[in-house]
Write an enzyme that holds these catalytic residues in place. Sequence first.
Site, short mmCIF file in Angstrom:
data_model
loop_
_atom_site.label_atom_id
_atom_site.label_comp_id
_atom_site.label_asym_id
_atom_site.label_seq_id
_atom_site.Cartn_x
_atom_site.Cartn_y
_atom_site.Cartn_z
N CYS A 113 0.78 -1.15 0.03
CA CYS A 113 0.02 -0.12 0.02
C CYS A 113 0.75 1.21 -0.09
CB CYS A 113 -0.97 0.07 1.13
SG CYS A 113 -2.37 1.27 1.15
N HIS A 114 0.82 2.21 1.06
CA HIS A 114 1.71 3.22 1.29
C HIS A 114 3.04 3.09 1.75
CE1 HIS A 114 -2.33 5.12 0.66
NE2 HIS A 114 -1.84 6.23 0.30
#
Length: 193
Positions: A113-114
């Site tokens: 994800c991030h």
Amino acid sequence: MADLNGKNVLIISTEFGTEQAEIETPRDFLLAAGASVTVATPDGGTIQTVISDRDPADQVSADTTIADVADSDFDALVVPGGTVNADTLRQDKDAVALARRFATAGKPIAAICHAPWLLVEAGLTIGKTLTSFPSLRSDLNNAGATWVDREVVADDTNGFTLITSRNPDDLDAFDSTLAETLEKAGAAAGSGR
């Protein structure tokens, strides 16, 4: 099911803003496969996870602080996402240094994800093909990576493996790719390579 007996995996996170599924699912998968898992945070405190970056979810206990772990004790590093977690973690000098040490030692790093923001900060993305949450595309390209929209990417160039995925929907592929990478590393070590 993968056999990860004898493997030691480190998960690093901050104490707030970690996406629940992105820390719990890999942890539970690794434990079920026989690996030992250690969770570390900057302060060694309990992690308040979230769902979709805003709704409070489970609390996850940390085992130690990031500063107190030695990369030599582990076979792989897992970095969960969550926007606040990832943004805070990339500003933690101990987390950045730890990621660099894993890469220098040739040990896999799995970021979802991030979480690839930490890889950018650590200078580990140059020449790598990665994926992430789509909003990181420009960040990764500007940091020398090639961004692709796939559920999982395992790039083993430059002497170390980066495993990346886009979001919680990709966790099955993320977990199985991490397991395959750890099994492959074990087989290579066992054959004297």
